[in-house]
Motif scaffolding. Structure first.
Motif, PDB file in Angstrom:
ATOM      1  N   GLU A  41     -27.229 -45.020 -37.725  1.00 30.80           N
ATOM      2  CA  GLU A  41     -26.913 -46.033 -36.609  1.00 30.80           C
ATOM      3  C   GLU A  41     -28.286 -46.021 -35.952  1.00 30.80           C
ATOM      4  OE1 GLU A  41     -23.619 -45.579 -34.052  1.00 30.80           O
ATOM      5  OE2 GLU A  41     -22.341 -44.944 -35.770  1.00 30.80           O
ATOM      6  N   ARG A  42     -29.277 -45.224 -35.905  1.00 30.22           N
ATOM      7  CA  ARG A  42     -30.469 -45.093 -35.276  1.00 30.22           C
ATOM      8  C   ARG A  42     -31.532 -44.741 -36.255  1.00 30.22           C
ATOM      9  NH1 ARG A  42     -33.606 -41.533 -32.853  1.00 30.22           N
ATOM     10  NH2 ARG A  42     -34.982 -41.978 -31.145  1.00 30.22           N
ATOM     11  N   LEU A  43     -32.535 -45.230 -36.248  1.00 29.31           N
ATOM     12  CA  LEU A  43     -33.821 -44.778 -37.157  1.00 29.31           C
ATOM     13  C   LEU A  43     -35.115 -44.667 -36.195  1.00 29.31           C
ATOM     14  CD1 LEU A  43     -35.125 -44.392 -39.899  1.00 29.31           C
ATOM     15  CD2 LEU A  43     -35.742 -46.848 -40.015  1.00 29.31           C
ATOM     16  N   PHE A  44     -35.789 -43.557 -36.172  1.00 25.97           N
ATOM     17  CA  PHE A  44     -36.907 -43.316 -35.388  1.00 25.97           C
ATOM     18  C   PHE A  44     -38.069 -42.972 -36.410  1.00 25.97           C
ATOM     19  CE2 PHE A  44     -40.276 -40.658 -33.712  1.00 25.97           C
ATOM     20  CZ  PHE A  44     -40.317 -41.190 -32.565  1.00 25.97           C
ATOM     21  N   VAL A  45     -39.023 -43.718 -36.453  1.00 22.06           N
ATOM     22  CA  VAL A  45     -40.239 -43.577 -37.215  1.00 22.06           C
ATOM     23  C   VAL A  45     -41.653 -43.338 -36.478  1.00 22.06           C
ATOM     24  CG1 VAL A  45     -41.752 -44.754 -38.914  1.00 22.06           C
ATOM     25  CG2 VAL A  45     -39.178 -44.776 -39.034  1.00 22.06           C
ATOM     26  N   ARG A  94     -39.639 -55.829 -43.390  1.00 24.26           N
ATOM     27  CA  ARG A  94     -38.920 -56.595 -44.260  1.00 24.26           C
ATOM     28  C   ARG A  94     -37.698 -56.083 -44.275  1.00 24.26           C
ATOM     29  NH1 ARG A  94     -40.917 -54.645 -50.018  1.00 24.26           N
ATOM     30  NH2 ARG A  94     -39.684 -52.993 -49.375  1.00 24.26           N
ATOM     31  N   GLU A  95     -37.308 -54.960 -44.259  1.00 25.43           N
ATOM     32  CA  GLU A  95     -35.902 -54.444 -44.333  1.00 25.43           C
ATOM     33  C   GLU A  95     -35.196 -54.830 -43.142  1.00 25.43           C
ATOM     34  OE1 GLU A  95     -34.710 -53.203 -47.043  1.00 25.43           O
ATOM     35  OE2 GLU A  95     -36.645 -52.690 -48.300  1.00 25.43           O
ATOM     36  N   LEU A  96     -35.901 -54.598 -42.055  1.00 29.33           N
ATOM     37  CA  LEU A  96     -35.195 -54.890 -40.817  1.00 29.33           C
ATOM     38  C   LEU A  96     -34.916 -56.742 -40.675  1.00 29.33           C
ATOM     39  CD1 LEU A  96     -37.077 -53.045 -37.707  1.00 29.33           C
ATOM     40  CD2 LEU A  96     -34.417 -52.883 -38.895  1.00 29.33           C
ATOM     41  N   THR A  97     -35.683 -57.373 -41.091  1.00 29.76           N
ATOM     42  CA  THR A  97     -35.570 -58.748 -40.903  1.00 29.76           C
ATOM     43  C   THR A  97     -34.692 -59.417 -42.157  1.00 29.76           C
ATOM     44  OG1 THR A  97     -37.654 -59.399 -42.132  1.00 29.76           O
ATOM     45  CG2 THR A  97     -37.633 -58.951 -39.641  1.00 29.76           C
ATOM     46  N   PHE A  98     -34.728 -58.880 -43.406  1.00 26.82           N
ATOM     47  CA  PHE A  98     -34.074 -59.530 -44.533  1.00 26.82           C
ATOM     48  C   PHE A  98     -32.540 -59.075 -44.106  1.00 26.82           C
ATOM     49  CE2 PHE A  98     -31.950 -58.963 -48.478  1.00 26.82           C
ATOM     50  CZ  PHE A  98     -32.358 -60.146 -49.002  1.00 26.82           C
ATOM     51  N   MET A  99     -31.782 -60.240 -44.171  1.00 26.59           N
ATOM     52  CA  MET A  99     -30.276 -60.138 -43.916  1.00 26.59           C
ATOM     53  C   MET A  99     -29.826 -59.223 -44.881  1.00 26.59           C
ATOM     54  SD  MET A  99     -28.215 -61.519 -41.958  1.00 26.59           S
ATOM     55  CE  MET A  99     -29.099 -63.028 -41.584  1.00 26.59           C
ATOM     56  N   PRO A 100     -29.171 -58.185 -44.394  1.00 29.28           N
ATOM     57  CA  PRO A 100     -28.595 -56.870 -45.122  1.00 29.28           C
ATOM     58  C   PRO A 100     -27.381 -57.268 -45.675  1.00 29.28           C
ATOM     59  CG  PRO A 100     -28.299 -56.573 -42.627  1.00 29.28           C
ATOM     60  CD  PRO A 100     -29.175 -57.890 -42.827  1.00 29.28           C
ATOM     61  N   ASP A 101     -27.034 -56.522 -46.962  1.00 28.99           N
ATOM     62  CA  ASP A 101     -26.052 -56.762 -47.547  1.00 28.99           C
ATOM     63  C   ASP A 101     -24.629 -55.936 -46.316  1.00 28.99           C
ATOM     64  OD1 ASP A 101     -23.541 -56.292 -48.983  1.00 28.99           O
ATOM     65  OD2 ASP A 101     -24.620 -55.119 -50.681  1.00 28.99           O
ATOM     66  N   PRO A 102     -23.756 -56.808 -46.324  1.00 25.26           N
ATOM     67  CA  PRO A 102     -22.692 -56.007 -45.344  1.00 25.26           C
ATOM     68  C   PRO A 102     -22.175 -54.737 -45.777  1.00 25.26           C
ATOM     69  CG  PRO A 102     -22.163 -58.501 -45.728  1.00 25.26           C
ATOM     70  CD  PRO A 102     -23.198 -57.953 -46.680  1.00 25.26           C
ATOM     71  N   GLN A 103     -22.287 -54.508 -46.905  1.00 29.73           N
ATOM     72  CA  GLN A 103     -21.944 -52.988 -47.219  1.00 29.73           C
ATOM     73  C   GLN A 103     -22.999 -52.104 -47.620  1.00 29.73           C
ATOM     74  OE1 GLN A 103     -18.476 -52.409 -47.251  1.00 29.73           O
ATOM     75  NE2 GLN A 103     -18.265 -54.708 -46.804  1.00 29.73           N
ATOM     76  N   GLY A 104     -24.115 -52.671 -47.539  1.00 27.66           N
ATOM     77  CA  GLY A 104     -25.383 -51.862 -47.741  1.00 27.66           C
ATOM     78  C   GLY A 104     -25.612 -50.868 -46.363  1.00 27.66           C
ATOM     79  N   ASN A 105     -26.512 -49.857 -46.740  1.00 31.83           N
ATOM     80  CA  ASN A 105     -26.920 -48.893 -45.891  1.00 31.83           C
ATOM     81  C   ASN A 105     -27.635 -49.492 -44.467  1.00 31.83           C
ATOM     82  OD1 ASN A 105     -25.934 -47.182 -47.594  1.00 31.83           O
ATOM     83  ND2 ASN A 105     -27.707 -45.958 -47.972  1.00 31.83           N
ATOM     84  N   TRP A 106     -28.468 -50.470 -44.590  1.00 34.68           N
ATOM     85  CA  TRP A 106     -29.104 -50.747 -43.365  1.00 34.68           C
ATOM     86  C   TRP A 106     -27.982 -51.636 -42.708  1.00 34.68           C
ATOM     87  CZ3 TRP A 106     -34.279 -50.429 -41.803  1.00 34.68           C
ATOM     88  CH2 TRP A 106     -35.208 -49.854 -42.750  1.00 34.68           C
ATOM     89  N   ALA A 107     -26.966 -52.286 -43.034  1.00 32.38           N
ATOM     90  CA  ALA A 107     -26.217 -52.942 -42.247  1.00 32.38           C
ATOM     91  C   ALA A 107     -25.385 -52.159 -41.230  1.00 32.38           C
ATOM     92  CB  ALA A 107     -25.026 -53.522 -43.147  1.00 32.38           C
ATOM     93  N   THR A 108     -25.438 -50.744 -41.221  1.00 29.68           N
ATOM     94  CA  THR A 108     -24.951 -49.645 -40.251  1.00 29.68           C
ATOM     95  C   THR A 108     -26.207 -49.751 -39.018  1.00 29.68           C
ATOM     96  OG1 THR A 108     -25.734 -47.802 -41.334  1.00 29.68           O
ATOM     97  CG2 THR A 108     -23.619 -48.713 -41.673  1.00 29.68           C
ATOM     98  N   LEU A 109     -27.280 -49.845 -39.199  1.00 34.10           N
ATOM     99  CA  LEU A 109     -28.412 -49.538 -38.243  1.00 34.10           C
ATOM    100  C   LEU A 109     -28.189 -50.442 -36.986  1.00 34.10           C
ATOM    101  CD1 LEU A 109     -30.981 -47.746 -37.932  1.00 34.10           C
ATOM    102  CD2 LEU A 109     -32.251 -49.831 -38.766  1.00 34.10           C
ATOM    103  N   ARG A 110     -28.293 -49.888 -35.824  1.00 32.80           N
ATOM    104  CA  ARG A 110     -28.163 -50.463 -34.521  1.00 32.80           C
ATOM    105  C   ARG A 110     -29.504 -50.456 -33.631  1.00 32.80           C
ATOM    106  NH1 ARG A 110     -25.486 -52.786 -37.033  1.00 32.80           N
ATOM    107  NH2 ARG A 110     -23.273 -53.096 -36.979  1.00 32.80           N
ATOM    108  N   VAL A 111     -30.177 -49.432 -33.982  1.00 32.87           N
ATOM    109  CA  VAL A 111     -31.297 -48.783 -33.024  1.00 32.87           C
ATOM    110  C   VAL A 111     -32.262 -48.461 -33.980  1.00 32.87           C
ATOM    111  CG1 VAL A 111     -32.193 -47.693 -31.291  1.00 32.87           C
ATOM    112  CG2 VAL A 111     -29.887 -48.226 -31.273  1.00 32.87           C
TER     113      VAL A 111
END
Length: 431
Positions: free
Chosen positions: A303-307, A345-362
């Motif tokens: 749900e959160r990714l820090f880089v 690119r990953e953030l702005t690309f419409m994620p797959d609703p079942q994909g891993n990026w779809a759960t990211l909130r922060v």
């Protein structure tokens, strides 16, 4: 002072306490002395504990809230079934409930492993017993390992790609697991790896035999499931030295990132990160974009990714003439920019609703001090009109996926310093 009630003394001592180095240094360049206090003046609680026995008894729980263990070993095979004196001290003084963080710093050099570019040899049963010994005594909120990449891989019973390790010359990595709260007393942890310190020798021998009889595919490392960790931090240090080599962009660093994500060849094809982890923190200094893309392509459901991909402003590494010898600074920033372009690119690309990026909130960037780069990232979101993403503050994007529909004019990406009206509830650790 002998007439002062213990409650008043304890209250006074609280003002002498401060954050442990392990709490504030996890984003720094990993080294074997990064947690070393320079003098007793920076350790007032320890000085207080030397005054008399009464004061020591009062301050001891606070003094050992953050424990650093530096075992004096010459090889990982030294981790056998012998009792660990530090754990015995914690038990005898009943410090297990007051302990908050535990840091394991292993700084031995395995000459054979370094010479032949292999991970140190160690039996999985010995490592399982090591984790059992530690976690049968302590119940920390954060557990951290600081070790050489080869040592870290061996501790996790995984392999490491070391063909190009010479060109990176990375001495230490940091792996830190954390959670926000302890389990209620008496709760039985759903983990088959947990044993008590009184396990019989027969049970341990049987476990070793079972390990030998298992398939080649290794089991999940007990460290990741021995507690319900919710946050993971990986600090891979500086990759600057690789930029001195020819075609540096083709090199591959000595990293356990692929093993954590389970995206490499066996035995690294089984993910180590448990589903309980919802907060992922990745820190490195100018990593290669190709390596960083490994994380983006195999991001776990968090749900959160820090880089953080550049050094802190006061780091001084870019001003070090020896460190920057034969290096074109333009190459460093080119790889950094490419890494962020992959991420956006990953953030702005419409994620797959079942994909891993779809759960990211922060999403939080540790590189927001570079105002120009941060403004460029904001403009990418505005230009693409990505649904749900907003700027909470400098360096932080939040995704209110369940909020109001995007009007389509990019107005959702705004407010550089204010929190969005429908910001999701925060339940993460500070990085």
């Amino acid at each position: 002072m002998d007439q002062v009630p213990p409650e008043i003394l304890l209250h006074i001592f609280e003002f002498l306490d401060g954050p442990a180095p392990s709490e504030i240094s996890l984003h720094d360049q990993p080294s074997d002395n990064m947690l070393h206090a320079e003098s007793d003046e920076s350790r007032p609680l320890k000085t207080v504990s030397l005054v008399n026995k009464t004061w020591r008894a009062l301050v001891l729980p606070s003094l050992f809230r953050h424990v650093l263990w530096r075992p004096k070993i010459s090889s990982l095979s030294a981790f056998t079934l012998n009792p660990i004196p530090l754990l015995r001290f914690i038990e005898e003084n009943r410090l297990d409930h007051s302990l908050v963080s535990f840091t394991l710093l292993i700084n031995f050099f395995d000459l054979e492993a370094d010479a032949y570019m292999i991970t140190p040899k160690v039996r999985p049963s010995d490592l399982e017993w090591l984790w059992d010994q530690i976690f049968s005594v302590i119940d920390p909120l954060r557990f951290t390992i600081i070790a050489r990449p080869t040592t870290l891989a061996a501790l996790l019973s995984r392999m490491l790609f070391l063909v190009d390790a010479w060109s990176f010359d990375i001495p230490y990595h940091i792996l830190s697991l954390a959670r926000t709260e302890r389990d209620p007393p008496g709760k039985v942890l759903p983990n088959e790896h947990i044993k008590t310190a009184e396990s019989s020798a027969a049970d341990r021998s049987a476990a070793a035999i079972n390990y030998a009889a298992r398939p080649r595919k290794p089991p999940t490392c007990p460290l990741f499931t021995v507690r319900p960790w919710t946050s993971l931090l990986l600090n891979e240090g500086s990759s600057i030295k690789v930029y001195r080599t020819y075609e540096f962009f083709l090199r591959r660093p000595p990293s356990i990132l692929g093993a954590l994500l389970g995206c490499e060849e066996p035995p690294n094809d089984t993910p180590l990160i448990p589903p309980s982890v919802v907060d992922f923190n990745y820190i490195a200094i100018f990593p290669l974009a190709s390596h960083f893309e490994t994380l983006l392509q195999n991001l776990p459901k968090v749900e959160r990714l820090f880089v953080q991909l550049t050094p802190k402003p006061n780091n001084g590494i870019l001003e070090d003439e020896e460190e920057m010898r034969q290096i074109d600074p333009g190459d460093l920033w080119m790889e950094r920019n490419t890494s962020y372009s992959f991420l956006m690119r990953e953030l702005t690309f419409m994620p797959d609703p079942q994909g891993n990026w779809a759960t990211l909130r922060v999403f939080e960037s540790g590189d927001a001090a570079d105002k120009e780069a941060w403004e460029m990232a904001v403009q990418v979101l505005i230009r693409n009109g990505t649904k749900g993403w907003k700027v909470e503050r400098d360096g932080v994007f939040v995704n209110d996926a369940e909020g109001e529909d995007d009007p389509g004019d990019g107005s959702q990406v705004n407010g550089h310093h204010g929190a969005p009206a429908n910001a999701p509830e925060r339940r993460f650790l500070e990085p």
